[in-house]
Design an enzyme around this catalytic site. Structure first.
Site, mmCIF file in Angstrom:
data_model
loop_
_atom_site.group_PDB
_atom_site.id
_atom_site.type_symbol
_atom_site.label_atom_id
_atom_site.label_comp_id
_atom_site.label_asym_id
_atom_site.label_seq_id
_atom_site.Cartn_x
_atom_site.Cartn_y
_atom_site.Cartn_z
ATOM 1 N N SER A 1 -9.769 36.326 -14.662
ATOM 2 C CA SER A 1 -9.393 37.356 -13.696
ATOM 3 C C SER A 1 -10.599 38.238 -13.354
ATOM 4 O O SER A 1 -11.617 37.738 -12.893
ATOM 5 C CB SER A 1 -8.215 38.171 -14.245
ATOM 6 O OG SER A 1 -7.708 39.061 -13.279
ATOM 7 N N HIS B 1 -0.300 34.458 -12.726
ATOM 8 C CA HIS B 1 -1.608 35.014 -13.082
ATOM 9 C C HIS B 1 -1.805 35.135 -14.585
ATOM 10 O O HIS B 1 -2.934 35.035 -15.070
ATOM 11 C CB HIS B 1 -1.769 36.393 -12.431
ATOM 12 C CG HIS B 1 -3.163 36.929 -12.497
ATOM 13 N ND1 HIS B 1 -4.218 36.352 -11.815
ATOM 14 C CD2 HIS B 1 -3.693 37.986 -13.181
ATOM 15 C CE1 HIS B 1 -5.330 37.033 -12.063
ATOM 16 N NE2 HIS B 1 -5.048 38.023 -12.886
ATOM 17 N N ASP C 1 0.104 32.119 -8.420
ATOM 18 C CA ASP C 1 -0.521 33.371 -8.861
ATOM 19 C C ASP C 1 -0.122 34.507 -7.921
ATOM 20 O O ASP C 1 -0.384 34.457 -6.724
ATOM 21 C CB ASP C 1 -2.046 33.206 -8.880
ATOM 22 C CG ASP C 1 -2.766 34.321 -9.627
ATOM 23 O OD1 ASP C 1 -2.367 35.490 -9.470
ATOM 24 O OD2 ASP C 1 -3.724 34.027 -10.358
#
Length: 310
Positions: A190, A284, A255
């Site tokens: 991320s 995610h 996501d």
């Protein structure tokens, strides 16, 4: 365009925000620290020596040996034996911030060490269970660090600090443990893909893993953005083509935070990309729960990397 009015668009492009402001609004949610560092006695004359007094939370970095003390919120899933494999220390970045570092010895004599840049709303305390499990399963040791303003690391989160933080971690891993670049796998998850891509674009290493990566800050905030503006933050899309090490990109097709299209765009832009892992139905924060996640990492590390070295 993304529901913006004409006046809002004029404000955005005529008086654009600086990258640091975009970064701060999009990215940084440091949790309350879930750990502290507790001093260990240093050996000295008579078998005992002075150690720094009190737990290290926000004071300046002090020399000495430290052990990690986890709060309940860290939710450590293992026992004391695994906790004893975790070494912690503090280094300093070029921007004068104290950076907490963690080295997890998962596998004696491991060929690779993963330099892991974690996601947004976590710190080392919350991640250490995952590191123990991941390293054991993929046959690697894990080295990680907290960004400025996260955990006990000093300073505040910013894009410039992210780059200085990973530089400090990279140097600490190389000098403290004598690990050469060809034995280091850079892994970013991320927001952690931002410092990972930046470092990998400047240094060659064994490999790079980009887990739920973003192309740039503007493209996350305004999905229809097609070009990189001078005021954009986190411009991974402009740096990924400079990476000279093998790159594995992992992204969930559902996501909800960083759209799957970001992973696709980076894959298409990256000349050193290997076969990616698109996890059907994953979001995610749950890719690790799918069996193909570990399967793909194991194949990449144990089969594909050795074959590229020959």
């Amino acid at each position: 365009m993304n529901g913006l009015s004409v006046s809002e668009l004029c404000c955005l492009f005529c008086c654009p925000p600086c990258p640091g402001r975009i970064a701060a609004k999009l990215a940084f949610l440091p949790p309350e620290p879930t750990y502290s560092l507790v001093p260990e006695p240093e050996p000295g004359p008579g078998g005992a020596g002075a150690a720094p007094s009190g737990p290290l939370r926000t004071s300046a970095a002090t020399p000495g040996r430290w052990k990690i003390h986890l709060t309940e919120r860290a939710d450590f899933q293992y026992g004391q034996r695994e906790l004893d494999t975790i070494e912690v220390f503090v280094t300093k970045s070029a921007r004068a911030n104290r950076i907490a570092c963690m080295y997890v010895r998962c596998v004696p004599g491991a060929r690779y060490t993963v330099l892991f840049s974690h996601g947004n709303a976590v710190d080392l305390g919350q991640m250490c269970s995952f590191y123990v499990g991941l390293g054991t399963r993929i046959g690697c040791n894990i080295f990680s660090y907290d960004y400025s303003g996260y955990g006990i690391s000093s300073g505040r989160p910013s894009e410039k600090n992210l780059y200085a933080d990973i530089d400090a971690a990279w140097q600490a891993l190389r000098t403290r443990y004598g690990i050469s670049p060809d034995s280091i796998i850079l892994y970013g998850q991320s927001i952690g893909t931002v410092p990972t891509v930046d470092l990998a674009s400047r240094y060659e290493c064994a490999a790079v893993v980009l887990h739920s990566p973003l192309t740039s800050g503007m493209r996350v905030a305004f999905p229809d953005t097609k070009k990189t503006y001078c005021f954009d933050a986190f411009p991974n899309i402009e740096k990924v083509s400079k990476i000279t090490s093998p790159v594995l990109i992992i992204h969930g097709t559902e996501d909800e935070v960083i759209d799957f299209s970001h992973g696709l765009a980076l894959y298409e832009r990256c000349p050193k990309a290997v076969e990616p892992l698109w996890v059907e139905g994953a979001g995610h924060n749950d890719i690790e729960l799918y069996s193909q996640y570990l399967e793909r990492l194991r194949r990449f590390i144990s089969q594909e990397l050795p074959s590229q070295r020959t």
